[in-house]
Design an enzyme around this catalytic site. Structure first.
Site, short mmCIF file in Angstrom:
data_model
loop_
_atom_site.label_atom_id
_atom_site.label_comp_id
_atom_site.label_asym_id
_atom_site.label_seq_id
_atom_site.Cartn_x
_atom_site.Cartn_y
_atom_site.Cartn_z
N LEU A 104 0.84 -1.27 -0.13
CA LEU A 104 0.04 -0.16 0.00
C LEU A 104 0.71 1.19 -0.04
CD1 LEU A 104 -2.86 -1.11 2.51
CD2 LEU A 104 -2.68 -1.11 -0.16
N HIS A 145 6.32 -9.54 5.29
CA HIS A 145 6.20 -8.40 4.66
C HIS A 145 5.75 -7.16 5.97
CE1 HIS A 145 4.61 -5.63 1.50
NE2 HIS A 145 4.32 -4.93 2.46
N GLU A 146 5.14 -7.80 6.77
CA GLU A 146 4.41 -6.62 7.92
C GLU A 146 5.76 -6.61 8.80
OE1 GLU A 146 2.16 -4.79 7.26
OE2 GLU A 146 1.33 -6.00 5.61
N HIS A 149 8.31 -4.13 7.61
CA HIS A 149 7.83 -2.62 7.54
C HIS A 149 8.39 -2.20 9.09
CE1 HIS A 149 5.73 -1.49 4.22
NE2 HIS A 149 4.76 -2.40 4.30
#
Length: 176
Positions: A104, A145-146, A149
């Site tokens: 996103l 992925h998270e 971040h």
């Protein structure tokens, strides 16, 4: 908790985009477990659903705390919905799968990204109770992925070779 419950309780927040320093800063551990943290999690769910994402990390909504939410399926079609506070990626394994991935915070772009077929994350929930989440396939990809971040990374950081060059060119062209 259902998609509607979070969307109804939370308020959408703007997604921070590539170039925003909050995305490249390692997030701080959560130390206070209160209604503000619960509100953040609800807002993150509302934002994720509004943006049609599979997960959102707190820094993607401008908050430098170690929290992420998710709603995605594993390789067996089982849906996983939840959140993890102070997550640590404690295990990865299985085959290294190279599949299209997006973010996103880097909208409109998808690149073949290598991720392990299995991942496990440990942390706590919004009440401070121990939580362990593990999954395979797309869900494992989401967990990796998270967590990336929250360490100040983006999925484009794990790209290499021709795919990385293609991604960097596309990002450069987008900024023109």
């Amino acid at each position: 908790m259902s998609k509607r419950t979070h969307a109804r309780r939370g308020t959408t927040r703007p997604i921070r985009l590539l170039g925003d320093p909050v995305l490249r800063t390692e997030c701080d551990p959560v130390r206070t477990f209160d209604t503000a943290l619960e509100r953040l999690v609800d807002d993150m769910f509302a934002t994720m659903y509004e943006e049609d994402g599979a997960g959102v990390a707190a820094n993607q909504v401008g908050v430098g705390l170690r929290v992420f939410v998710y709603d995605c399926e594993d390789d067996k079609g089982r849906r996983h919905v939840g959140h993890v506070v102070n997550p640590r990626l404690v295990a990865t394994g299985g085959e290294l799968l190279v599949e299209p991935e997006g973010c996103l915070s880097v909208p409109g772009m998808r690149f073949d990204t290598p991720r392990h077929a299995y991942a496990a994350v440990e942390g706590v929930d919004v009440k401070g109770r121990p939580a362990r989440v593990e999954g395979t396939g797309y869900f494992a990809r989401c967990l990796q992925h998270e967590c990336g971040h929250l360490d100040g990374g983006l999925y484009i950081d794990v790209l290499s070779g021709d795919v990385r060059r293609e991604a960097m060119r596309a990002i450069r062209d987008l900024r023109r």
